[in-house]
Motif scaffolding. Structure first.
Motif, short mmCIF file in Angstrom:
data_model
loop_
_atom_site.label_atom_id
_atom_site.label_comp_id
_atom_site.label_asym_id
_atom_site.label_seq_id
_atom_site.Cartn_x
_atom_site.Cartn_y
_atom_site.Cartn_z
N THR A 105 11.12 1.11 1.12
CA THR A 105 10.35 2.30 0.74
C THR A 105 9.24 1.94 -0.23
OG1 THR A 105 12.25 3.76 1.09
CG2 THR A 105 10.47 4.59 -0.30
N ASP A 141 10.42 -0.05 8.16
CA ASP A 141 11.10 0.98 7.36
C ASP A 141 11.93 1.90 8.25
OD1 ASP A 141 11.43 2.45 4.77
OD2 ASP A 141 10.43 4.03 5.92
N VAL A 182 4.74 -2.07 8.78
CA VAL A 182 5.61 -1.66 7.68
C VAL A 182 6.37 -0.38 8.05
CG1 VAL A 182 5.68 -0.92 5.29
CG2 VAL A 182 4.22 -2.82 5.95
N ASN A 183 5.68 0.57 8.69
CA ASN A 183 6.35 1.81 9.09
C ASN A 183 7.49 1.53 10.06
OD1 ASN A 183 4.68 3.38 7.53
ND2 ASN A 183 3.37 4.04 9.21
N THR A 206 1.94 -0.55 0.61
CA THR A 206 1.05 -0.70 1.76
C THR A 206 0.07 0.46 1.82
OG1 THR A 206 2.77 -1.86 3.01
CG2 THR A 206 0.98 -0.89 4.28
N SER A 207 0.57 1.66 1.62
CA SER A 207 -0.30 2.84 1.63
C SER A 207 -1.35 2.76 0.53
CB SER A 207 0.56 4.11 1.45
OG SER A 207 -0.24 5.27 1.39
N LYS A 252 6.52 0.24 1.63
CA LYS A 252 5.73 1.23 2.36
C LYS A 252 4.71 1.90 1.44
CE LYS A 252 6.42 5.17 5.50
NZ LYS A 252 7.43 6.03 6.15
N THR A 253 5.13 2.22 0.23
CA THR A 253 4.23 2.84 -0.75
C THR A 253 3.11 1.88 -1.14
OG1 THR A 253 5.99 4.23 -1.64
CG2 THR A 253 4.07 3.85 -3.06
N THR A 260 -0.14 -1.10 8.56
CA THR A 260 0.61 0.14 8.35
C THR A 260 1.68 0.32 9.41
OG1 THR A 260 -1.30 1.20 7.32
CG2 THR A 260 0.43 2.64 8.18
#
Length: 371
Positions: A58, A184, A180-181, A64-65, A61-62, A177
């Motif tokens: 998680t 996750d 990673v998505n 990466t964003s 993911k953050t 993105t």
């Protein structure tokens, strides 16, 4: 005298029956509390390790964003840190290819290396790819992220330049993105399955058949030790199977200085599993070690569990002399890598032959590398 011999034989027979019998599926069982061992493995090792890994995914993911939104060197560094944290956490769960992880081929989608960089670039330029396809396993996971955030160019400035390029930058961001998505999402599938359904199935399947949880998780443990730790992390880059070193086959190849750290994290996780050590503390519970001790398993006059732990420690000590970058190690002094492999191999014999014989578990995977 005959009466004495008869009574002795009768007592021996009773002892054997007391210690070992057959279950309804024809397997050999003993009085060791296998269900208690499975409870410890599930509740104190596997589930907490997966939950920790999910939390780190998680965070990745953050990060990466954040990098995609504000693509600068500071956020690239933060992304790398989150990637490395998750990659290290991965080493504590990668051996558990059971339940949903087995069903979705979790390990093969998360950590195949080396990755196919030509195909990654083709995916990015074409925008046409299906990450759920097994033919795309070499283009995703931690290895693909390693390439994108460490190896796509030769400096932080230039890597940021790739992701901000007016022509292709948006495509690189989209691919990053999507990788990673997907990682996750796969992780969430596995964690949800363990916490909602599979934990009870795993614990309750405590028999001694080839499909029991004990047999399957023990085989997962040995398979991972032999194929992914001993061979994948050390033997293959050292050239044990090819005859010459393969410097690009190391974990974290593009980052360059983390392969030893990832090796040690995985070695620790495997030894902790053997000893039944809780993921969040040094407390131990029922485990393969206590199982062997319950059976009074002896080899060469010493407890088999002690021999196995000693060999884990010897391998770890031998590996302390390795370069942080295994690619550099095989280029400069491959003999040290080969020495580490040899020490790891000694434990293959102890866990794959002696331990399995002691607990009456059969190997359920094909051994094709000649060892």
């Amino acid at each position: 005298m005959r009466k004495y011999l008869f009574l002795s034989a009768f007592v021996l027979a009773l002892f054997v029956v007391a210690c070992s019998s057959s279950d309804d599926e024809g397997g050999t069982v003993d009085n060791f509390d296998r269900e208690a061992m499975l409870e410890n493995i599930a509740d104190n090792i596997i589930v907490p390790a997966y939950q920790n890994f999910s939390s780190d995914m998680t965070a990745l993911k953050t990060a990466t964003s954040d990098f995609v939104t504000t693509t600068d060197e500071a956020n690239l560094v933060s992304l790398r840190e989150a990637w490395l944290t998750a990659y290290t956490s991965w080493q504590s769960v990668s051996m558990y290819e059971i339940g949903m992880a087995e069903a979705i081929s979790f390990r093969n989608f998360m950590n195949v290396y080396p990755v196919n960089t030509a195909n990654i670039e083709s995916n990015i330029s074409s925008g046409s790819y299906d990450l759920s396809s097994i033919s795309q396993q070499d283009e995703q996971g931690f290895g693909a992220l390693d390439y994108l955030i460490n190896g796509v160019s030769d400096s932080d400035t230039n890597i940021v330049g790739v992701f901000t390029d007016a022509t292709a930058g948006a495509d690189y961001k989209e691919y990053l993105t999507n990788l990673v998505n997907r990682m996750d999402a796969l992780t969430s599938q596995v964690v949800t399955d363990w916490t909602a359904n599979y934990r009870d199935t795993f614990v309750n399947n405590s028999g001694s058949s080839a499909t029991s949880s004990v047999d399957r998780i023990v085989n997962d443990f040995i398979f991972h030790y032999e194929k992914h730790l001993r061979a994948g992390k050390v033997g293959i880059p050292a050239g044990v199977f090819s005859g010459s070193p393969l410097e690009d086959r190391v974990e974290g190849f593009y980052k360059g200085d983390i392969s030893k750290m990832l090796f040690n994290a995985n070695l620790d996780a495997l030894q902790d599993f053997f000893n039944g050590e809780h993921f969040t503390s040094s407390t131990t519970g029922q485990s393969l070690k206590t199982y062997l001790d319950f059976l009074n398993s002896i080899k060469d006059g010493e407890d088999l569990s002690t021999l196995i732990n000693n060999q884990f420690n010897v391998a770890r000590t031998t590996a302390t002399n390795l370069n942080n970058d295994f690619s550099e190690q095989v280029r400069t002094n491959n003999s040290l890598m080969l020495n580490t492999y040899d020490e790891l191999q000694k434990n293959v014999v102890l866990i794959k032959v002696d331990m399995l014989q002691a607990i009456s578990v059969n190997v359920d995977f094909v051994d094709a590398d000649g060892d």
